[in-house]
Design an enzyme around this catalytic site. Structure first.
Site, PDB file in Angstrom:
ATOM      1  CD  GLU A  41      -2.232   2.160   1.425  1.00 29.01           C
ATOM      2  OE1 GLU A  41      -2.057   1.099   0.743  1.00 29.01           O
ATOM      3  OE2 GLU A  41      -3.055   2.788   1.863  1.00 29.01           O
ATOM      4  CE  LYS A 111      -3.853  -1.998  -0.587  1.00 26.62           C
ATOM      5  NZ  LYS A 111      -4.046  -0.671  -0.979  1.00 26.62           N
ATOM      6  CB  CYS A 150      -5.286   0.867   2.665  1.00 27.21           C
ATOM      7  SG  CYS A 150      -6.358   2.184   2.089  1.00 27.21           S
TER       8      CYS A 150
END
Length: 271
Positions: A41, A111, A150
């Protein structure tokens, strides 16, 4: 058989330096004949205090352009975290791009779950991606790689939605924040997502200040097959479709389940 290189990189706020580190990782993956390189990321630029518009680039900007050029030159597909410009001029988007071995941009994952936890507030700087966006799944060497990132690892629905879209491998680029029990959570959650989905989990973390590193490969049976330390490193593994099929035949939990995953409307958790 798909050969995958894990690029556990240390990333700074210097974007030019970051591009060079990523470029070298692609060349190294090519040298070991990898089909795919996974970078963490925020691979294009990172600040452990928080990433915002100061690190954002367009999809045709220097970082993604470099990834596409090097993929085309080497034949190595790349999955990498970056930061894009948001619709709001004051906010950015935490994104992961998937580039195939011909250099074509196959998709972008924005995300969904912003990291508003453990004293952090990504939603102060970032826009969340739409929960109902089409899942990003990249076909490489006979396997399907589904992309999340994540904090998404804490939400089993994200992983299940990718598996429903055909993913064999769950790819999780991360800059997993350091802190008490955080490395243990990272490993435990990666194993849980692998076991409950009978899928391979490839969780690739950043190394360096404020993050945990500790990239991990977990098989569909929950066995940890590879685990990195806290410092930058490249590791390469082979993933076997037959082994995955055997685990799913012995443990048909995906076939036995009785619930579907449905994205929630609205923007819960964001402002």
């Amino acid at each position: 058989m798909a050969r995958v290189t894990i690029g556990q990189l240390e990333v700074s706020g210097d974007h030019a330096a970051g591009r060079e580190v990523a470029r070298r990782a692609i060349r190294s993956a090519h040298e070991v004949r990898a089909d795919l390189l996974v970078l963490p990321e925020y691979a294009s630029g990172f600040d452990p205090a928080g990433v915002g518009v100061e690190h954002a680039e367009p999809l045709d900007g220097p970082f993604v352009t470099m990834l596409r050029r090097e993929a085309r030159r080497t034949g190595v597909a790349v999955i990498a975290g970056t930061t894009l410009l948001g619709d709001d001029p004051g906010r950015a988007v935490n994104a992961v791009v998937a580039v195939d071995g011909s250099g074509e941009l196959q998709g972008v994952y924005r995300k969904v779950h912003l990291y508003d936890a453990f004293g952090h507030r990504e939603s102060d700087r970032l826009e969340a991606g739409p929960a109902d966006a089409e899942p990003l799944v990249l076909d490489v060497a006979g396997l399907r790689f589904g992309v999340m990132t994540c904090y998404d690892l804490r939400f089993p629905e994200s992983a299940r939605r990718l598996v429903d879209a055909g993913a064999d491998v769950l790819v999780v680029p991360a800059a997993w924040a350091a802190g008490p029990m955080k490395a243990d959570h990272w490993r435990t959650l990666a194993r849980a997502r692998a076991i409950e989905n009978t899928a391979v989990v490839l969780a690739v973390g950043q190394a360096g200040r404020g993050v945990t590193g500790r990239s991990v490969l977990v098989g569909p049976d929950g066995v940890v097959g590879l685990e990195c330390g806290e410092t930058p490193e490249l590791r390469t593994i082979d993933l076997d479709q037959q082994s995955l099929a055997q685990v799913r035949e012995a443990n048909p939990s995906l076939a036995n389940r009785r619930y579907d995953v449905v994205p929630r409307s609205g923007t819960a958790g964001t402002r």
